[in-house]
Design a protein around this motif. Structure first.
Motif, PDB file in Angstrom:
ATOM      1  N   THR A 144      63.121  23.348  30.566  1.00 14.83           N
ATOM      2  CA  THR A 144      64.531  23.225  30.925  1.00 14.83           C
ATOM      3  C   THR A 144      65.212  24.497  30.460  1.00 14.83           C
ATOM      4  O   THR A 144      65.972  24.505  29.491  1.00 14.83           O
ATOM      5  CB  THR A 144      65.163  21.987  30.260  1.00 14.83           C
ATOM      6  N   GLU A 178      65.190  17.232  26.420  1.00 11.38           N
ATOM      7  CA  GLU A 178      66.196  18.259  26.152  1.00 11.38           C
ATOM      8  C   GLU A 178      65.931  19.100  24.911  1.00 11.38           C
ATOM      9  O   GLU A 178      66.846  19.734  24.388  1.00 11.38           O
ATOM     10  CB  GLU A 178      67.588  17.601  26.029  1.00 11.38           C
ATOM     11  N   ARG A 749      62.615  21.345  35.126  1.00 10.60           N
ATOM     12  CA  ARG A 749      63.610  20.306  35.385  1.00 10.60           C
ATOM     13  C   ARG A 749      64.853  20.872  36.071  1.00 10.60           C
ATOM     14  O   ARG A 749      65.615  20.141  36.705  1.00 10.60           O
ATOM     15  CB  ARG A 749      64.000  19.621  34.072  1.00 10.60           C
TER      16      ARG A 749
END
Length: 784
Positions: A144, A178, A749
């Motif tokens: 990410t 995350e 992502r």
């Protein structure tokens, strides 16, 4: 008498020379992996290691530019052993401590293990640790942006991969997307990647394999060593700084280290600068310990602190430029991000702060000729997410995860080529929610597992395996949202038997054959059992399912290793059927159609976690050709392929999600000036990184889309600057994505971010061209 004799002070002495010329190899290393101690040869190639108890030990003898020797030596007094090392342009054999009870030659382990050393990582361009090792066959990353990478092994990741750091299993909400793995990349000495189920040694979650990160490697006796290093990358203005210093004074060891890393927003040809992909990180650590004839005791401490932006990907409809949240007099608004915003290293809202503190003790005690090892660690992981631009200090999410890890093992002395270990390990864990929102409930967890592992050498054949019994107890707490039950209280217990059996056969001096059969397992994670809320960044409102069973697998691995003077070849194939594979499925409404949930101002599809059987299979190989007489030339090829399928279709698709695309890396490398006076060990390399199209995505519920293939061209040059016999510094200059290709990796992502209405492109693209320069200044002093 036996006990006192075993702990009397013994010594190993000898000389290490070049097998072809007979010249002494100054600086060659003799290391006892199980004892965490070693020494370097003097200028005449001589060495003396004292303070060692009697017994059989695996010894690793190594020197840069030479093939390592891994030999089992029995010490019973003052022993003299001379070693002759053959010059080699490729390392064909190493020593691993991953997935085994004691140090073992990689040739004799039945499961595939890749070892990535510090010098290998130095010659790569990467923004984080997992990014650095992602070119290893069978390894991939779900990313990410540059700061966040999750390791995947053979198509499985998250809670199906165990990360270990200096003997302690890393625990930090690894089910989440995350954040990364909370380990200081710049302080890593080497990484061992075990591919395949490792539940026998690590219990639940090691279904796909293990990433073993080794940071602490004490210097040899009588030395004080250290490094001062730095790096800079042009794409995101990333700058890295690191310093470490450690010493060994007659067995008293100590070390200190600190690192700083900061980056602005990265850029690519299609998106320009990607707003809020910035991050900064501060890390420090240290250790003290004793290495004596009775064994060793070490105490480690590390602290990791990272702040990073969360990439939303929202853009202005007309210009296509990225938007940022602003506070307009107490009202939330949006503005187009400016050039100054892109260049800042301080994240904007939404952002998060990740902190990870760890203190651990690692001990080994000689009991006669047997050995008792004990590891105990405490770690606290804190993840805070800030999403309110009107109150930037408000923590929308705040997870506080505390874990105590323990590992007690009794190693029986080797008898008649049998090496056997029994052990108990596990962890106790609690999670607290301190933020305004809750994604998972507060819970407590206790793991305990007992195992027996044994290894038998019969000539050229090595047999190894064992069996393990595990139990995980989970206590999930009640949480009320006003008068409504957000999370119901429940207790669960999961018990499982796992094990493995394998062999390594040295068919000849240059060929080794391997086979392994292993049963792995993974107990359901707390999000799968107890979720009750919207999954941000998707269209899903997820419900947990308390009736989930443990995932179990029975993976078969077969491999061949060929190591000649001019060709090295390593190939593996695997088949991994998984029972009760956990995934999510869409719920239907009672009146027909899809079940929809309104949460605030947004509407989500309702999903619940479910189970079905699945299978993964694939292959990896690495071929390194260094043709005679052009020994300075390397032509290396690395290939990875994996396929994953469910036993039934979900919304028209039976493909597993997060399966990496097939990858082929071709590298040509020239090595020069092996014995140069001013410049030494110079290399020049050029690489074609070919990622094939992924045309088998999990399309159910609009989860994934097909991803086109692409080729990235990379290059680098590096080497050492010498002053007589001492290395002044090592330097590396490289460039990734020379052609500035705009691409999206299938496991990024950001690929599924919002559409850019100005261009019609969906999502955010990966980084473009990136130049990098690295410098390392080694320090070495004698404390005799």
């Amino acid at each position: 008498m036996a006990s006192s004799y075993s702990q009397s002070k013994l010594s190993l002495t000898g000389k290490i020379t070049d097998a072809k010329t007979g010249e002494p190899l100054s600086g060659a290393s003799i290391y006892f992996p199980d004892l965490r101690t070693g020494i370097a040869c003097n200028s005449e190639g001589m060495y003396v290691i004292a303070n060692i108890a009697a017994g059989k030990y695996l010894v690793e003898i190594s020197h840069l530019g030479y093939a390592s020797i891994n030999e089992t030596i029995e010490l019973g007094g003052t022993t003299q052993r001379d070693f002759k090392l053959d010059p080699s342009v490729v390392e064909s054999e190493g020593v691993t401590i991953t997935g085994v009870s004691s140090a073992t030659s990689t040739k004799r382990t039945p499961v595939p293990v890749n070892i990535i050393k510090r010098e290998d990582m130095f010659a790569n361009i990467s923004t984080n640790l997992i990014d650095n090792i992602a070119k290893t066959p069978g390894v991939a990353q779900v990313s990410t942006g540059p700061a966040i990478s999750k390791p995947f092994i053979r198509g499985l990741g998250y809670n199906r991969v165990v990360v270990v750091n200096d003997g302690i299993r890393q625990e930090g909400q690894q089910w989440g997307d995350e954040h990364g793995i909370e380990i200081d990349e710049q302080n890593v000495t080497k990484v061992e990647v075990l591919k395949g189920p490792a539940s026998l040694m690590y219990g639940s979650d090691a279904l796909a394999g293990v990433i073993n990160v080794i940071s602490v490697l004490p210097p040899t006796v009588g030395k004080i060593k250290g490094n001062i290093s730095g790096a800079y990358m042009t794409n995101n203005r990333q700058r890295n700084f690191h310093a470490d210093l450690s010493g060994n004074n007659n067995g008293f060891i100590w070390g200190l280290n600190g690192s700083y890393k900061a980056a602005a927003d990265y850029k690519n040809k299609y998106d320009g600068y990607v707003f809020n992909s910035k991050f900064n990180e501060k890390d420090f650590g240290g250790y003290i310990g004793l290495n004596k004839n009775w064994g060793y005791t070490h105490l480690y401490l590390t602290n990791y602190d990272q702040r990073l932006g969360l990439i939303e990907g929202d853009r202005d409809d007309v210009t296509g430029r990225f938007l940022k949240l602003v506070n307009n007099g107490g009202v939330e608004g949006e503005e187009i991000a400016t050039d100054a915003d892109f260049k800042s290293i301080h994240p904007f809202v939404p952002m998060q702060r990740i902190r990870h503190f760890k203190i651990a003790t690692d001990n080994s005690f000689n009991l006669g000729k047997n050995r008792l090892t004990f590891t105990l660690g405490y770690q606290q992981n804190q993840r805070q997410e800030f999403g309110n631009v009107l109150d930037p200090e408000e923590t929308a999410l705040y997870f506080k995860l505390s874990t105590v890890n323990y590992n007690l093992q009794y190693h029986f002395s080797e008898k008649k080529n049998w090496k056997t270990t029994i052990g108990i390990n596990g962890m106790e864990q609690t999670n607290s929610n301190l933020g305004e929102e809750q994604l998972i409930p507060e819970y407590s967890l206790f793991d305990i597992g007992g195992f027996v592992y044994t290894q038998k050498r019969i000539g050229k054949l090595t047999l190894s395996g064992g069996i393990r019994l595990d139990n995980r107890s989970l206590d999930s707490k009640l949480f009320m949202n006003g008068v409504d039950v957000k999370f119901a209280a429940f207790k669960k217990s999961f018990t499982n038997v796992s094990g493995s059996a394998g062999l390594g056969y040295e068919a000849s001096k240059t060929v080794t054959l391997k086979f392994n059969l292993a049963r792995g397992f993974r107990a359901p994670g707390i999000p799968e059992l107890a979720s009750n809320g919207a999954h941000e960044g998707t269209n899903r409102f997820e419900y947990g399912e308390q009736s989930l069973k443990s995932e179990t697998s029975l993976q078969a691995d077969a491999g061949i290793v060929v190591a000649t003077e001019h060709v090295s070849f390593n190939a593996n194939i695997f088949y991994n059927p998984i029972s009760n594979f956990i995934y999510y499925r869409k719920l239907g409404a009672a009146a027909g159609g899809d079940s929809l949930i309104v949460d605030g101002t947004q509407t989500f599809y309702a999903f619940r976690f479910a189970q079905a059987n699945a299978k993964l299979y694939g292959a990896e190989f690495n071929l390194d050709i260094h043709p005679h007489p052009l020994d300075w030339l390397h032509i290396e090829n690395t290939f990875s392929w994996v396929r994953g399928k469910l036993s039934r279709q979900e919304d028209g698709s039976d493909n597993l999600p997060f399966i990496p695309a097939t990858r082929l890396i071709n590298e040509v490398k020239v090595e020069l000036l092996k014995k140069g006076k001013t410049f030494q060990n110079v290399f020049i390399k050029a690489e074609a990184d070919n990622t094939f199209a992924q045309n088998d995505p999990f399309t159910g519920y609009n989860t994934e889309t097909a991803t086109p293939g692409y080729t990235l061209f990379n290059a680098g040059i590096g080497g050492e600057i010498k002053n007589k016999t001492k290395t002044v510094c090592s330097i590396f200059i490289g460039v990734n994505n020379i052609a500035d290709i705009a691409y999206q990796n299938h496991l990024s992502r950001l690929k599924y971010g919002p559409e850019n209405l100005a261009t019609g492109r969906v999502g955010v693209f990966n980084p473009g061209r990136n130049f990098s320069v690295k410098l390392n200044i080694p320090l070495e002093f004698s404390n005799k």
